[in-house]
Scaffold this motif. Structure first.
Motif, PDB file in Angstrom:
ATOM      1  N   LYS A 173      41.740  15.031  26.780  1.00 42.99           N
ATOM      2  CA  LYS A 173      42.613  16.175  26.999  1.00 42.99           C
ATOM      3  C   LYS A 173      42.857  16.928  25.701  1.00 42.99           C
ATOM      4  O   LYS A 173      42.881  16.343  24.621  1.00 42.99           O
ATOM      5  N   ALA A 174      43.058  18.237  25.834  1.00 43.00           N
ATOM      6  CA  ALA A 174      43.325  19.076  24.664  1.00 43.00           C
ATOM      7  C   ALA A 174      44.613  18.650  23.970  1.00 43.00           C
ATOM      8  O   ALA A 174      44.710  18.731  22.747  1.00 43.00           O
ATOM      9  N   ASP A 175      45.600  18.186  24.734  1.00 43.90           N
ATOM     10  CA  ASP A 175      46.861  17.743  24.136  1.00 43.90           C
ATOM     11  C   ASP A 175      46.646  16.590  23.167  1.00 43.90           C
ATOM     12  O   ASP A 175      47.248  16.546  22.093  1.00 43.90           O
ATOM     13  N   ALA A 176      45.792  15.657  23.528  1.00 40.40           N
ATOM     14  CA  ALA A 176      45.518  14.509  22.656  1.00 40.40           C
ATOM     15  C   ALA A 176      44.813  14.963  21.381  1.00 40.40           C
ATOM     16  O   ALA A 176      45.150  14.500  20.279  1.00 40.40           O
ATOM     17  N   ALA A 177      43.870  15.871  21.525  1.00 35.57           N
ATOM     18  CA  ALA A 177      43.163  16.397  20.359  1.00 35.57           C
ATOM     19  C   ALA A 177      44.132  17.164  19.462  1.00 35.57           C
ATOM     20  O   ALA A 177      44.111  17.019  18.236  1.00 35.57           O
ATOM     21  N   GLU A 178      45.006  17.963  20.072  1.00 37.44           N
ATOM     22  CA  GLU A 178      45.974  18.735  19.299  1.00 37.44           C
ATOM     23  C   GLU A 178      46.915  17.815  18.528  1.00 37.44           C
ATOM     24  O   GLU A 178      47.178  18.041  17.348  1.00 37.44           O
ATOM     25  N   GLN A 179      47.409  16.779  19.173  1.00 32.49           N
ATOM     26  CA  GLN A 179      48.314  15.843  18.495  1.00 32.49           C
ATOM     27  C   GLN A 179      47.621  15.149  17.333  1.00 32.49           C
ATOM     28  O   GLN A 179      48.208  14.966  16.263  1.00 32.49           O
ATOM     29  N   ARG A 180      46.368  14.774  17.510  1.00 30.10           N
ATOM     30  CA  ARG A 180      45.643  14.115  16.428  1.00 30.10           C
ATOM     31  C   ARG A 180      45.436  15.062  15.257  1.00 30.10           C
ATOM     32  O   ARG A 180      45.601  14.689  14.100  1.00 30.10           O
ATOM     33  N   VAL A 181      45.083  16.315  15.553  1.00 28.06           N
ATOM     34  CA  VAL A 181      44.879  17.305  14.489  1.00 28.06           C
ATOM     35  C   VAL A 181      46.189  17.559  13.750  1.00 28.06           C
ATOM     36  O   VAL A 181      46.214  17.605  12.519  1.00 28.06           O
ATOM     37  N   ILE A 182      47.294  17.705  14.482  1.00 27.11           N
ATOM     38  CA  ILE A 182      48.591  17.931  13.846  1.00 27.11           C
ATOM     39  C   ILE A 182      48.938  16.781  12.915  1.00 27.11           C
ATOM     40  O   ILE A 182      49.364  16.992  11.772  1.00 27.11           O
TER      41      ILE A 182
END
Length: 100
Positions: free
Chosen positions: A41-50
């Motif tokens: 999911k994009a949310d998981a990728a976003e959290q990891r990048v943040i």
């Protein structure tokens, strides 16, 4: 195999001088390439990048501060205290008369 430019070589030399930053960049690239295949999911990728960027920012500023600390001149003990920047207490200058 692509030929590396002079800029590529400079970047690699800089990253090699800062192994923590290099590791953080590798982690970000792993997110981009989804190396572990666990980012569905994009949310998981976003959290990891943040999280990676937060940690990178902390490491960058820590490295900057340690480098900068050696460049700051030491003031003599009898030097006058420095005035801190802050809000001014002046209310400004009074208005002048209007011209006619």
């Amino acid at each position: 195999m692509p030929i590396l430019s002079a800029a590529d070589h400079r970047l690699m030399e800089q990253l090699n001088r800062h192994p923590d930053l290099k590791a953080r960049m590798e982690s970000l690239m792993a997110v981009v390439e989804d190396a572990s295949d666990d980012l569905i999911k994009a949310d998981a990728a976003e959290q990891r990048v943040i999280e990676e960027l937060r940690q990178m920012g902390n490491e960058v500023l820590t490295g900057w501060a340690s480098t900068r600390a050696g460049k700051i001149p030491v003031l003599p003990a009898d030097a006058p205290p420095l005035r801190r920047a802050g809000k001014k207490s002046s209310i400004g200058t009074p208005r002048s008369e209007k011209s006619t």
